[in-house]
Design an enzyme around this catalytic site. Structure first.
Site, PDB file in Angstrom:
ATOM      1  N   ASN A   1       0.878  -1.166   0.000  1.00 30.05           N
ATOM      2  CA  ASN A   1       0.000   0.000   0.000  1.00 30.05           C
ATOM      3  C   ASN A   1       0.921   1.223   0.000  1.00 30.05           C
ATOM      4  O   ASN A   1       1.563   1.515   1.008  1.00 30.05           O
ATOM      5  CB  ASN A   1      -0.897   0.007   1.236  1.00 30.05           C
ATOM      6  CG  ASN A   1      -1.758   1.251   1.332  1.00 30.05           C
ATOM      7  OD1 ASN A   1      -1.603   2.200   0.576  1.00 30.05           O
ATOM      8  ND2 ASN A   1      -2.669   1.251   2.279  1.00 30.05           N
TER       9      ASN A   1
ATOM     10  N   ARG B   1       6.073   1.183   2.529  1.00 25.40           N
ATOM     11  CA  ARG B   1       7.151   1.825   1.756  1.00 25.40           C
ATOM     12  C   ARG B   1       8.519   1.386   2.266  1.00 25.40           C
ATOM     13  O   ARG B   1       9.443   1.187   1.477  1.00 25.40           O
ATOM     14  CB  ARG B   1       7.009   3.350   1.808  1.00 25.40           C
ATOM     15  CG  ARG B   1       5.819   3.867   1.017  1.00 25.40           C
ATOM     16  CD  ARG B   1       5.837   5.375   0.841  1.00 25.40           C
ATOM     17  NE  ARG B   1       5.933   6.109   2.084  1.00 25.40           N
ATOM     18  CZ  ARG B   1       4.910   6.543   2.812  1.00 25.40           C
ATOM     19  NH1 ARG B   1       3.677   6.287   2.418  1.00 25.40           N
ATOM     20  NH2 ARG B   1       5.106   7.230   3.921  1.00 25.40           N
TER      21      ARG B   1
ATOM     22  N   ARG C   1       0.518   4.235   0.384  1.00 29.44           N
ATOM     23  CA  ARG C   1       0.222   5.287   1.355  1.00 29.44           C
ATOM     24  C   ARG C   1       0.689   4.933   2.764  1.00 29.44           C
ATOM     25  O   ARG C   1       0.616   5.757   3.658  1.00 29.44           O
ATOM     26  CB  ARG C   1      -1.282   5.573   1.350  1.00 29.44           C
ATOM     27  CG  ARG C   1      -1.743   6.113  -0.013  1.00 29.44           C
ATOM     28  CD  ARG C   1      -3.171   6.486   0.008  1.00 29.44           C
ATOM     29  NE  ARG C   1      -3.356   7.639   0.888  1.00 29.44           N
ATOM     30  CZ  ARG C   1      -4.517   8.129   1.250  1.00 29.44           C
ATOM     31  NH1 ARG C   1      -5.618   7.561   0.800  1.00 29.44           N
ATOM     32  NH2 ARG C   1      -4.601   9.159   2.049  1.00 29.44           N
ATOM     33  N   CYS C   2       1.169   3.710   2.956  1.00 33.08           N
ATOM     34  CA  CYS C   2       1.581   3.238   4.275  1.00 33.08           C
ATOM     35  C   CYS C   2       3.102   3.333   4.421  1.00 33.08           C
ATOM     36  O   CYS C   2       3.845   2.796   3.598  1.00 33.08           O
ATOM     37  CB  CYS C   2       1.130   1.795   4.460  1.00 33.08           C
ATOM     38  SG  CYS C   2       1.773   1.002   5.937  1.00 33.08           S
ATOM     39  N   SER C   3       3.565   3.986   5.465  1.00 35.41           N
ATOM     40  CA  SER C   3       5.015   4.156   5.658  1.00 35.41           C
ATOM     41  C   SER C   3       5.715   2.819   5.875  1.00 35.41           C
ATOM     42  O   SER C   3       6.820   2.609   5.363  1.00 35.41           O
ATOM     43  CB  SER C   3       5.300   5.098   6.830  1.00 35.41           C
ATOM     44  OG  SER C   3       4.822   4.547   8.044  1.00 35.41           O
TER      45      SER C   3
END
Length: 113
Positions: A7, A14, A9-11
């Protein structure tokens, strides 16, 4: 081939992606919010992780709190809930052949690549 269920948008997701990029391994990115996983696929991932399906659920998500919290759900029902609501799936998940880990912490990824 290595797969990361990601995802953007998820740190934490990433961070997991960065571990794979720095490892110079070929891998496939599965953006599971755009292309949801199937029940069969998620069941296999849970088996590879060696955990009950409920352990893969993000229990702080609004949808979990409103629709599922406090209910006794079978393994199959938990998987169906995650397939229907992919935001409930913990991320990232990295699969390499017959091994899988969640990328929390991201250093756990190194154990299967």
């Amino acid at each position: 081939m290595i797969k990361i269920y990601h995802n953007p948008r998820c740190s934490k997701s990433r961070e997991g992606l960065a571990v794979l990029e720095h490892a110079n391994k070929d891998f496939e990115v599965v953006k599971y919010l755009e292309k949801p996983v199937t029940e069969k696929e998620l069941t296999e991932i849970v088996k590879l992780l060696g955990i009950p399906a409920i352990a893969l659920v993000r229990k702080n998500e609004k949808i979990w709190k409103e629709e599922f919290k406090g209910k006794v759900l079978s393994e199959e029902a938990v998987i169906k809930a995650m397939v229907a609501n992919p935001k409930l799936i913990e991320r990232p998940i990295i699969v390499n052949g017959s091994k899988a880990v969640t990328g929390r912490p991201s250093s756990s990824i190194l154990s299967i690549i």
